[in-house]
Scaffold this active site. Structure first.
Site, mmCIF file in Angstrom:
data_model
loop_
_atom_site.group_PDB
_atom_site.id
_atom_site.type_symbol
_atom_site.label_atom_id
_atom_site.label_comp_id
_atom_site.label_asym_id
_atom_site.label_seq_id
_atom_site.Cartn_x
_atom_site.Cartn_y
_atom_site.Cartn_z
ATOM 1 N N ASP A 164 6.119 -2.389 4.424
ATOM 2 C CA ASP A 164 6.528 -0.995 4.597
ATOM 3 C C ASP A 164 5.910 -0.431 5.872
ATOM 4 O O ASP A 164 6.585 0.185 6.699
ATOM 5 C CB ASP A 164 6.080 -0.173 3.381
ATOM 6 N N TYR A 219 3.751 -1.845 -5.051
ATOM 7 C CA TYR A 219 4.907 -1.069 -5.490
ATOM 8 C C TYR A 219 5.265 -1.317 -6.953
ATOM 9 O O TYR A 219 6.221 -0.737 -7.460
ATOM 10 C CB TYR A 219 6.126 -1.399 -4.615
ATOM 11 N N ASP A 258 7.586 0.275 10.096
ATOM 12 C CA ASP A 258 7.665 1.531 10.848
ATOM 13 C C ASP A 258 7.209 1.300 12.292
ATOM 14 O O ASP A 258 7.750 1.909 13.226
ATOM 15 C CB ASP A 258 6.838 2.646 10.190
ATOM 16 N N ASP A 311 -3.931 -5.993 10.055
ATOM 17 C CA ASP A 311 -4.464 -5.064 11.066
ATOM 18 C C ASP A 311 -4.228 -5.619 12.470
ATOM 19 O O ASP A 311 -3.777 -4.914 13.364
ATOM 20 C CB ASP A 311 -5.948 -4.741 10.807
ATOM 21 N N LYS A 316 -3.766 -10.324 4.376
ATOM 22 C CA LYS A 316 -5.149 -9.856 4.446
ATOM 23 C C LYS A 316 -5.974 -10.820 3.587
ATOM 24 O O LYS A 316 -6.599 -10.425 2.594
ATOM 25 C CB LYS A 316 -5.217 -8.402 3.931
#
Ligand code: IPM
Ligand code: MN
Length: 351
Positions: free
Chosen positions: A245, A135, A249, A221, A187
């Site tokens: 982000d 971002y 969700d 993941d 990750k």
């Protein structure tokens, strides 16, 4: 006397603001505090009218409030990115709201899409780093519009930025009455540079100051899968900006959807801003059918942030009681069996 800025913003933001303010008023009455609000005109309409996103004078003004409540930013008439970067992200960055705090809590009587999971299983908190990563806005385009176009988007990461988010998350893990456990979601197997910085900060902060908190790690993941398969494994999660982000969700949908998910952009030393996680939902604008509970819960987080814990507890209690009553048929816009303002009035009456 608290000074609170209200940015209703775009789409259904203003309708939700009206309802959140009803609960603020009730909470202040019951909790014995005083406040003033000031509505700030920011969003797509202003941009289309004047070409301004966040004028310097408004930004300066924002620095003077005790807290900010924001409805939604995003307008179908404006190219994607202009308002998001120009208003929402700009406020997060300029006010150095380096934490995006997103509780994932399934309240009783709220439907989750997860089979065989209930409120005992879905109760964790995501701490999303909020000022760095993908971002940052760093990067650019070379040879744009040609077949040779090259574009980069830089994953800007600092040790200090990772460290302060991680420290905040450890503190929450310590305060929460749950597993005393913090997951880093990352990750590290691919993004070896930036995630290496995170991994070092995670372990150094944990070793030095939080020996009482169990450290866990999950690749993003796998964490996405486990949020769905085994949400009960999580207590507190800390992660970088884009991963945060995305996984919030998933968090939002398992706690009942965008109608109920709220979050805070927090600068523990500065001015913080609270908002529903969902967007401006232009499809539902002006229909009195959007679910205001996420906006009300964002107001609850704001009140708690001011230190008015008793009053904040009343707002959460009112939301829980409203849900328990069974009168609100669904968390989805247009399917609540009640209008936006009826839900807002009902919750405020229970505060
Ligand atoms: C969120 C939103 C924003 C983000 C958008 C609107 C810029 O998706 O708050 O999660 O990506 O952070
Ligand atoms: Mn998002």
């Amino acid at each position: 006397m608290y000074n609170i800025a209200i940015i209703p913003g775009d789409g259904t933001g203003p309708e939700v603001a009206t309802e959140a303010l009803k609960s603020l008023e009730a909470a202040a009455g019951a909790g014995g505090f005083e406040y003033e609000t000031n509505h700030l005109d920011l969003g797509g309409e202003r941009y289309l009218r004047t070409g301004e996103t966040l004028p310097a004078s408004v930004l300066e003004e924002l620095r003077s409030y005790d807290a900010i409540w924001l409805g939604a930013i995003g307008h179908p008439g404006v190219e994607p990115g202009v308002l998001e970067k120009g208003i929402l992200l700009r406020i997060r960055f300029e006010l150095d709201q380096y934490i995006n705090l997103r509780p994932v809590k399934l309240y009783p009587n709220v439907e989750t899409p997860l089979k065989d999971k209930g409120p005992d299983d879905i109760d964790f908190v995501v701490v999303r780093e909020n000022t760095e990563g993908l971002y940052s806005g760093m990067g650019g385009v070379q040879y744009g519009g040609t077949p040779s176009e090259v574009s980069t988007q830089i994953h800007m990461t600092t040790y200090r930025g990772a460290e302060r988010a991680i420290r905040f998350a450890f503190e929450i893990a310590r305060k929460r009455d749950k597993d005393k456990q913090l997951h880093m979601v990352g990750k590290t197997n691919v993004l070896t540079y930036v995630q290496g910085t995170w991994w070092r900060a995670f372990n150094e902060v944990g070793d030095a100051d939080y020996p009482d908190i169990r450290r866990e790690y999950a690749h993003v993941d796998a964490a996405s899968m486990w949020f769905i398969k085994n949400p009960e494994w999580f207590d507190v999660v800390v992660t970088d900006n884009l991963f945060g982000d995305i996984i919030t969700d998933i968090g939002a949908i398992i706690q009942g959807g965008m109608g109920i998910a709220a979050g805070g952009n927090i600068n523990p030393e500065g001015v913080s801003m609270f908002e529903p996680i969902g967007g401006s939902a232009p499809k539902y604008e002006g229909k009195n059918s959007i679910n205001p509970l996420a906006g009300i819960s964002a107001m609850q987080m704001l009140i708690a942030h001011l230190g008015e814990n008793e009053a904040a507890g009343r707002v959460e209690g009112a939301v829980v009681e409203a849900l328990a009553s069974g009168r609100i048929k669904s968390m989805s816009a247009g399917e609540m069996g009640m209008s936006t303002s009826e839900v807002g009035d009902y919750v405020a009456s229970l505060v």
